[in-house]
Design a protein around this motif. Structure first.
Motif, PDB file in Angstrom:
ATOM      1  N   THR A  29       0.851  -1.185   0.000  1.00  0.00           N
ATOM      2  CA  THR A  29       0.000   0.000   0.000  1.00  0.00           C
ATOM      3  C   THR A  29       0.885   1.233   0.000  1.00  0.00           C
ATOM      4  N   PRO A  30       0.935   1.979  -1.114  1.00  0.00           N
ATOM      5  CA  PRO A  30       1.843   3.128  -1.209  1.00  0.00           C
ATOM      6  C   PRO A  30       1.561   4.164  -0.131  1.00  0.00           C
ATOM      7  N   HIS A  31       2.609   4.588   0.577  1.00  0.00           N
ATOM      8  CA  HIS A  31       2.494   5.662   1.552  1.00  0.00           C
ATOM      9  C   HIS A  31       3.894   6.152   1.892  1.00  0.00           C
ATOM     10  N   ALA A  32       3.968   7.368   2.376  1.00  0.00           N
ATOM     11  CA  ALA A  32       5.235   7.932   2.829  1.00  0.00           C
ATOM     12  C   ALA A  32       5.380   7.621   4.311  1.00  0.00           C
ATOM     13  N   PRO A  33       6.332   6.786   4.701  1.00  0.00           N
ATOM     14  CA  PRO A  33       6.456   6.391   6.104  1.00  0.00           C
ATOM     15  C   PRO A  33       6.826   7.567   6.998  1.00  0.00           C
ATOM     16  N   TYR A  99       5.857   6.435  -3.340  1.00  0.00           N
ATOM     17  CA  TYR A  99       6.246   5.283  -4.163  1.00  0.00           C
ATOM     18  C   TYR A  99       7.719   4.897  -3.976  1.00  0.00           C
ATOM     19  N   GLN A 100       8.451   5.673  -3.201  1.00  0.00           N
ATOM     20  CA  GLN A 100       9.874   5.413  -3.049  1.00  0.00           C
ATOM     21  C   GLN A 100      10.167   4.103  -2.313  1.00  0.00           C
ATOM     22  N   GLN A 101       9.252   3.704  -1.423  1.00  0.00           N
ATOM     23  CA  GLN A 101       9.459   2.447  -0.692  1.00  0.00           C
ATOM     24  C   GLN A 101       9.540   1.258  -1.642  1.00  0.00           C
ATOM     25  N   LYS A 102       8.656   1.238  -2.638  1.00  0.00           N
ATOM     26  CA  LYS A 102       8.641   0.130  -3.583  1.00  0.00           C
ATOM     27  C   LYS A 102       9.929   0.095  -4.397  1.00  0.00           C
ATOM     28  N   VAL A 103      10.405   1.267  -4.816  1.00  0.00           N
ATOM     29  CA  VAL A 103      11.654   1.336  -5.574  1.00  0.00           C
ATOM     30  C   VAL A 103      12.808   0.806  -4.738  1.00  0.00           C
ATOM     31  N   LEU A 104      12.861   1.206  -3.472  1.00  0.00           N
ATOM     32  CA  LEU A 104      13.950   0.781  -2.600  1.00  0.00           C
ATOM     33  C   LEU A 104      13.906  -0.715  -2.331  1.00  0.00           C
ATOM     34  N   LEU A 105      12.724  -1.270  -2.128  1.00  0.00           N
ATOM     35  CA  LEU A 105      12.622  -2.709  -1.860  1.00  0.00           C
ATOM     36  C   LEU A 105      13.070  -3.504  -3.075  1.00  0.00           C
ATOM     37  N   TYR A 246      16.707   4.622   4.832  1.00  0.00           N
ATOM     38  CA  TYR A 246      16.648   5.699   3.842  1.00  0.00           C
ATOM     39  C   TYR A 246      15.736   6.823   4.324  1.00  0.00           C
ATOM     40  N   PHE A 247      14.562   6.461   4.841  1.00  0.00           N
ATOM     41  CA  PHE A 247      13.608   7.470   5.299  1.00  0.00           C
ATOM     42  C   PHE A 247      13.990   8.015   6.676  1.00  0.00           C
ATOM     43  N   LEU A 248      14.727   7.224   7.449  1.00  0.00           N
ATOM     44  CA  LEU A 248      15.098   7.656   8.799  1.00  0.00           C
ATOM     45  C   LEU A 248      16.192   8.712   8.774  1.00  0.00           C
ATOM     46  N   LEU A 253      21.796  12.560   5.841  1.00  0.00           N
ATOM     47  CA  LEU A 253      22.792  12.244   4.815  1.00  0.00           C
ATOM     48  C   LEU A 253      23.580  13.474   4.390  1.00  0.00           C
ATOM     49  N   GLU A 254      22.877  14.611   4.278  1.00  0.00           N
ATOM     50  CA  GLU A 254      23.543  15.833   3.841  1.00  0.00           C
ATOM     51  C   GLU A 254      24.533  16.339   4.882  1.00  0.00           C
ATOM     52  N   ARG A 255      24.388  15.882   6.136  1.00  0.00           N
ATOM     53  CA  ARG A 255      25.293  16.317   7.194  1.00  0.00           C
ATOM     54  C   ARG A 255      26.532  15.437   7.310  1.00  0.00           C
TER      55      ARG A 255
END
Length: 335
Positions: A29-33, A99-105, A246-248, A253-255
């Protein structure tokens, strides 16, 4: 370390089961965690990896157990660097956050398959040819020098990242594509014609970069252990929590401005360790007349783990101090 076929099979089923669980419980189920969701599942996967390391230590001894922990920490730190590249790819393809979760998995699955192939190939090469350690070691030293010169910047990425990779260019040339996303579908039919969506293209882009990542990570972990089971499980557990990580730490990452330099030190250290091991088991006729070089020291695994953890700690603290200082200077300049 004697690992039976049943243990291999059980481990493989367990890893595949976790991937299916991840898909049906979170990705289907697509969602932004949320931050809380990402933190909770990141802790779960890291805890699972640590528990597995304890099981390895209790079942096969703390020598293999320490090798597993050193390999896991190394692979996890390399995967954080990989996340920066994933972030650039996601930004380039403008992938909607839900949709980024699906790409990452999908990227994790591709990486796991590729690394399994490289692990088996590496184990076969090491068993037949001791001089492979020279190749692995020198390649890691070369990679370390190259990595030390890199500077990750999400706002101003490497110009090479602005172009589509070879796999994506070939796919666009052979098959018709659309520029618009259609949910999380990989293909769509428009005016009776089947087209590829950017969702499939970004998966191909991440999958193709996984090949390059495997070329770095597999020689690195073989510098810490020669046991294929430890190599596989350390890679598997490092990859399993990659989506949540990735989402955490996306904003963090930029730091981590000195992450590449820290990883360069780690890869360089492991590369030197591999070359020393290659000298110790040398069979090449043009080096020491084909005899083992007895004076070449074998670096113990406890020292490797200490160097890896210490380097990561220094790189992280130095990065955070640097970014905090830069922010303070920028704010004082604006005022």
């Amino acid at each position: 370390m004697d690992v039976s076929g049943w243990v291999w099979a059980g481990t493989a089923v367990f890893v595949v089961g976790l991937i299916f669980f991840d898909f049906f419980a979170h990705v289907r189920t697509p969602h932004a965690p949320s931050f809380q969701e990402s933190a909770r599942w990141s802790i779960f996967y890291i805890g699972l990896a640590l528990v597995f390391g304890v099981v390895v230590g209790m079942a096969w001894g703390w020598g293999p157990g320490t090798e597993y922990f050193a390999g896991y920490v190394t692979e996890k730190s390399l995967s954080v660097d990989n996340l920066f590249v994933f972030l650039i790819i996601m930004t380039k393809f403008a992938v909607p956050r839900e949709y980024q979760q699906k790409v990452l998995l999908v990227g994790v699955v591709i990486a796991l398959v590729l690394r399994t192939i490289f692990i088996l190939a590496g184990a076969a090469a090491i068993e037949q040819f001791s001089w492979v350690f020279y190749i692995f070691g020198l390649f890691l030293v070369y990679t370390a020098v190259k990595l030390a010169r890199e500077h990750h910047d999400a706002e101003h990425p490497d110009p090479r990242m602005e172009r589509d990779g070879f796999a994506v260019r070939m796919l666009k040339r052979v098959l018709p594509t659309t520029e618009e996303y259609h949910g999380d579908r990989l293909t769509v039919r428009i005016d009776g014609k089947r087209l590829l969506t950017p969702m499939l293209l970004v998966m191909v882009a991440i999958g193709s970069t996984d090949i390059l990542f495997a070329l770095d990570s597999i020689p690195a972990i073989y510098g810490l252990t020669e046991e294929p089971y430890i190599v596989f499980t350390a890679n598997a557990f490092a990859l399993l929590g990659l989506r949540q990580l990735y989402f955490l730490i996306g904003g963090l990452l930029e730091r981590l401005v000195y992450l590449s330099q820290g990883l360069a030190v780690i890869l360089g250290f492991i590369g030197i360790k591999l070359v020393l091991h290659a000298l110790h088991v040398n069979e090449l006729p043009f080096i020491n007349n084909g005899e083992h070089v007895e004076w070449a020291p074998e670096i113990p695994i406890w020292l490797s783990l200490t160097v890896i953890l210490g380097t990561l700690a220094v790189a992280t603290v130095a990065s955070l101090l640097k970014t905090r200082t830069d922010e303070r200077i920028a704010s004082s300049t604006e005022s």
